[in-house]
Design an enzyme around this catalytic site. Structure first.
Site, PDB file in Angstrom:
ATOM      1  N   CYS A 166       4.166  -8.195   7.912  1.00 31.57           N
ATOM      2  CA  CYS A 166       5.390  -7.895   7.160  1.00 31.57           C
ATOM      3  C   CYS A 166       6.246  -9.151   7.003  1.00 31.57           C
ATOM      4  CB  CYS A 166       6.160  -6.775   7.823  1.00 31.57           C
ATOM      5  SG  CYS A 166       6.368  -7.006   9.583  1.00 31.57           S
ATOM      6  N   GLU A 191       5.065  -8.579  -3.066  1.00 35.36           N
ATOM      7  CA  GLU A 191       4.386  -8.796  -1.788  1.00 35.36           C
ATOM      8  C   GLU A 191       2.870  -8.667  -1.990  1.00 35.36           C
ATOM      9  OE1 GLU A 191       4.738  -5.715   1.333  1.00 35.36           O
ATOM     10  OE2 GLU A 191       5.034  -7.374   2.723  1.00 35.36           O
ATOM     11  N   GLU A 248      10.745  -0.090   7.774  1.00 37.28           N
ATOM     12  CA  GLU A 248      10.433  -1.517   7.832  1.00 37.28           C
ATOM     13  C   GLU A 248       9.354  -1.752   6.789  1.00 37.28           C
ATOM     14  OE1 GLU A 248       8.839  -4.427   8.008  1.00 37.28           O
ATOM     15  OE2 GLU A 248       8.234  -4.484  10.115  1.00 37.28           O
ATOM     16  N   LYS A 274       1.548   9.093  13.574  1.00 31.64           N
ATOM     17  CA  LYS A 274       0.490   9.122  12.566  1.00 31.64           C
ATOM     18  C   LYS A 274       0.132   7.698  12.158  1.00 31.64           C
ATOM     19  CE  LYS A 274      -0.214   8.996   8.322  1.00 31.64           C
ATOM     20  NZ  LYS A 274      -1.519   8.315   8.220  1.00 31.64           N
TER      21      LYS A 274
HETATM   22  P1  NAI Z   1       1.281   2.636   2.995  1.00 31.71           P
HETATM   23  O1  NAI Z   1       2.727   2.384   2.968  1.00 31.71           O
HETATM   24  O2  NAI Z   1       0.727   3.539   1.980  1.00 31.71           O
HETATM   25  O3  NAI Z   1       0.844   3.236   4.416  1.00 31.71           O
HETATM   26  C1  NAI Z   1       1.552   3.036   5.615  1.00 31.71           C
HETATM   27  C2  NAI Z   1       1.541   4.337   6.410  1.00 31.71           C
HETATM   28  O4  NAI Z   1       2.301   5.321   5.734  1.00 31.71           O
HETATM   29  C3  NAI Z   1       0.151   4.959   6.584  1.00 31.71           C
HETATM   30  O5  NAI Z   1       0.075   5.560   7.850  1.00 31.71           O
HETATM   31  C4  NAI Z   1       0.126   5.996   5.489  1.00 31.71           C
HETATM   32  O6  NAI Z   1      -0.806   7.023   5.708  1.00 31.71           O
HETATM   33  C5  NAI Z   1       1.546   6.498   5.525  1.00 31.71           C
HETATM   34  N1  NAI Z   1       2.048   7.122   4.301  1.00 31.71           N
HETATM   35  C6  NAI Z   1       1.853   6.712   3.022  1.00 31.71           C
HETATM   36  N2  NAI Z   1       2.502   7.524   2.177  1.00 31.71           N
HETATM   37  C7  NAI Z   1       3.128   8.461   2.921  1.00 31.71           C
HETATM   38  C8  NAI Z   1       3.952   9.596   2.619  1.00 31.71           C
HETATM   39  N3  NAI Z   1       4.273   9.904   1.362  1.00 31.71           N
HETATM   40  N4  NAI Z   1       4.418  10.334   3.632  1.00 31.71           N
HETATM   41  C9  NAI Z   1       4.117  10.021   4.912  1.00 31.71           C
HETATM   42  N5  NAI Z   1       3.335   8.987   5.254  1.00 31.71           N
HETATM   43  C10 NAI Z   1       2.851   8.209   4.276  1.00 31.71           C
HETATM   44  O7  NAI Z   1       0.540   1.256   2.982  1.00 31.71           O
HETATM   45  P2  NAI Z   1      -0.947   0.925   2.523  1.00 31.71           P
HETATM   46  O8  NAI Z   1      -1.346   1.714   1.320  1.00 31.71           O
HETATM   47  O9  NAI Z   1      -1.832   1.047   3.675  1.00 31.71           O
HETATM   48  O10 NAI Z   1      -0.777  -0.588   2.101  1.00 31.71           O
HETATM   49  C11 NAI Z   1      -0.262  -0.871   0.816  1.00 31.71           C
HETATM   50  C12 NAI Z   1       0.658  -2.039   0.811  1.00 31.71           C
HETATM   51  O11 NAI Z   1       1.727  -1.819   1.732  1.00 31.71           O
HETATM   52  C13 NAI Z   1       0.080  -3.342   1.273  1.00 31.71           C
HETATM   53  O12 NAI Z   1      -0.598  -3.961   0.244  1.00 31.71           O
HETATM   54  C14 NAI Z   1       1.316  -4.095   1.687  1.00 31.71           C
HETATM   55  O13 NAI Z   1       1.915  -4.699   0.581  1.00 31.71           O
HETATM   56  C15 NAI Z   1       2.210  -3.030   2.238  1.00 31.71           C
HETATM   57  N6  NAI Z   1       2.180  -2.947   3.694  1.00 31.71           N
HETATM   58  C16 NAI Z   1       3.255  -3.378   4.394  1.00 31.71           C
HETATM   59  C17 NAI Z   1       3.236  -3.352   5.760  1.00 31.71           C
HETATM   60  C18 NAI Z   1       4.384  -3.839   6.575  1.00 31.71           C
HETATM   61  O14 NAI Z   1       4.187  -4.229   7.717  1.00 31.71           O
HETATM   62  N7  NAI Z   1       5.590  -3.787   6.097  1.00 31.71           N
HETATM   63  C19 NAI Z   1       2.064  -2.887   6.497  1.00 31.71           C
HETATM   64  C20 NAI Z   1       1.004  -2.404   5.675  1.00 31.71           C
HETATM   65  C21 NAI Z   1       1.077  -2.452   4.326  1.00 31.71           C
END
Ligand code: NAI
Ligand code: MG
Length: 523
Positions: free
Chosen positions: A314, A415, A280, A205
């Site tokens: 990240c 972050e 991660e 996903k």
């Molecule tokens: P997010 O953590 O909400 O989304 C990442 C993935 O998880 C997406 O595919 C999303 O649909 C999915 N997801 C979210 N909640 C979920 C749940 N409860 N159950 C299953 N899947 C779920 O990240 P978002 O909103 O796109 O970005 C927000 C912040 O996250 C950014 O500002 C940044 O700080 C951080 N981030 C960190 C990343 C990394 O590489 N560690 C990558 C992207 C964002």
């Protein structure tokens, strides 16, 4: 494949891709509608709903992706489970699984440019960054293809009489892989390649903000000859299709990259039926520059750590710790190197800084900048939203540097996931270690020094899953990546990466007579 340039194309426009990949448009002009890939078929979401996906350079929608719901999650898990239990998949020898992965690598190699253009359009990352990243992608599949038939159990020199004991490393079952928007396909490869090499089946996903390149990749799966259901892709919101995938009782493991908050939610949900989880979750990684460092190298390493991909990485080196003696000199060079950076269209090879990937992220970066100002940090570079000519209402922010950042400020602790660097000063080595480790995160850390002993001492003392000395930002299929503390747990890449998708079975075989534990003549 949707056309690259006009922001809105009708479904019936000429496209090289198979029509089955796209849903029929109702009414015109319509954006191209992607479909989910489940059980080897392209299908409309059972929810009947689609979401717009945006081009960050223009701020306009350019395609539609399925807004999957619980029924879509259930259908994908059912397909993955049926594939996992099928005789065809179970009887496939690891060497043959490796060959399948090599075929994925081969078909991928031929499509890199086209998929890179889709990814760049969908998440705003510059094409000159996306192309090399995706050119490396086949290596992940080749690496795990090679590893597939080298996962060996052991014959245990057991200390029990009349038995023979050995171990087997077995797949877990259905793996759910959830990826973010910053490097969608690379992070998908980190998950899919080892998961499949280990013999699992996968539901992938991608992020609702940048799903298109993953769906384009799924098309290749057809060409690579994977059996239906071995790899499925469903798109939609985390709270909808994502949450259902995480909660589904037939899922054995979740492998996730994204925010700390989502990671916590997923780990909590997975705990209900003890699913395995790899997380991660990003960081607040320090770059530590000592006064004996090669300052030119360090300037370049600091810039690539925080301003390539606009800090939407990240491992972004978002805290810069400068030793007193070089603080001012280093900053001067850093600011000089960042002056007159060309901000603009991510598909233009002359562009050095593109847009932030999502509208929400753009607003979030700007609010961090405002808070840093209110907290009394001093902005010495950038600090504003910008609108480069020819980019309409895209989501652009200037590369930004704050000095006089104190450890308790939000900018030192949270972050940003954007092009904002927090600069602090330190006295000696102990000071540097204390400040560097003063964070709940622990993904990466950079050290810049010419003193070899010091670099080794520092590498020991820094609480981070990756430590870079006189270099920054490299990743490789061969070397494990993962977090300490709130940056997550589990490892991706390298031999460690495949262990996350295996479970160990111990098998006992009797080789002698079995004594009656309650002998009749016992006194
Ligand atoms: P997010 O953590 O909400 O989304 C990442 C993935 O998880 C997406 O595919 C999303 O649909 C999915 N997801 C979210 N909640 C979920 C749940 N409860 N159950 C299953 N899947 C779920 O990240 P978002 O909103 O796109 O970005 C927000 C912040 O996250 C950014 O500002 C940044 O700080 C951080 N981030 C960190 C990343 C990394 O590489 N560690 C990558 C992207 C964002
Ligand atoms: Mg998008």
């Amino acid at each position: 494949m949707p056309e690259q340039n006009p922001p809105a194309v009708t479904h019936d426009d000429a496209r090289p891709g198979p029509a089955s990949m796209f849903a029929a448009a109702r009414g015109a002009p319509a954006l191209p509608r992607y479909r989910n890939f489940v059980g080897g078929r392209w299908c409309d979401p059972l929810s009947g709903e689609w979401l717009e996906t945006f081009d960050p350079a223009t701020g306009r929608p350019w395609a539609l992706i399925p807004r999957g719901g619980a029924a879509d999650a259930d259908r994908a898990v059912a397909a993955a489970r049926a594939a996992f239990e099928s005789a065809a998949w179970r009887s496939l020898k690891p060497t043959a699984r490796g060959e399948l992965l090599r075929r994925i690598a081969t078909v991928l190699e031929r499509k890199i440019e086209a998929i890179a253009a889709v990814e760049s359009r969908d998440n705003g990352k510059r094409l000159v960054e996306v192309i090399p990243q995706l050119r490396y992608l086949p290596k992940y599949f080749h690496y795990y293809a090679g590893l597939a038939d080298k996962i060996e159990g052991a014959v245990i020199p057991i200390d029990v009489p009349d038995v023979f004991n050995y171990t087997r490393h077995e797949p877990l079952g259905v793996v759910v892989a959830i990826t973010p928007w910053n490097s969608p396909l690379m992070l998908a490869a980190w998950k899919i390649a080892p998961a499949l090499a280990a013999g699992n089946t996968v539901v992938l996903k991608p992020s609702e903000h940048a799903s298109a390149s993953t769906l384009e990749f799924a098309r290749l799966i057809e060409d690579a000859g994977l059996a239906p259901g071995v790899l499925n892709v469903v798109t939609g919101f985390g709270a909808e299709v994502g949450a259902r995938l995480v909660a589904h009782p037939d899922v054995a493991k979740i492998t996730f990259t994204g925010s700390e908050a989502s990671g916590q939610r997923i780990a909590a949900a997975a705990a209900a039926d003890l699913k395995r989880v790899t997380l991660e979750l990003g960081g607040k990684s320090p770059q530590i520059v000592f006064d004996d460092a090669n300052l030119d190298d360090a300037v370049h390493g600091v810039i690539s750590g925080i301003f390539l991909s606009l800090g939407q990485s990240c491992i972004a080196g978002s805290r810069l710790l400068l030793q007193e003696a070089i603080h001012d000199r280093f900053l001067e060079r850093l600011i000089a190197a960042m002056r007159d950076i060309r901000i603009g269209d991510p598909s233009d090879p002359k562009t050095q800084v593109g847009p932030v990937a999502t509208r929400e992220q753009h607003a979030k970066v700007l609010s961090f900048i405002e808070q840093a100002r209110r907290d009394g940090a001093r902005c010495v570079l950038g600090g504003h939203a910008v609108r480069p000519a020819a980019c309409g209402a895209g989501w652009f922010v200037e590369p930004t540097i704050f000095v006089d950042v104190r450890p308790e400020m939000e900018l030192a602790r949270e972050e940003v996931f954007g092009p904002v660097l927090a600069v602090m000063r330190f006295g000696d080595e102990d000071d540097a270690v204390r400040m560097a480790n003063d964070t709940r995160y622990g993904l990466a850390a950079g050290i810049w020094t010419q003193d070899m002993s010091r670099s080794l001492r520092m590498a020991d003392r820094l609480a981070a899953g990756t430590v870079y000395v006189n270099t920054y930002r490299s990743v490789s299929t061969l070397s494990p990546v993962g977090g300490y503390k709130h940056s997550g747990y589990g490892r991706e890449n390298g031999i460690e990466g495949i262990k996350e998708f295996l479970q160990v079975k111990s098998v006992w075989l009797g080789t002698g007579p079995v004594a009656n534990p309650f002998p009749k003549d016992a006194g």
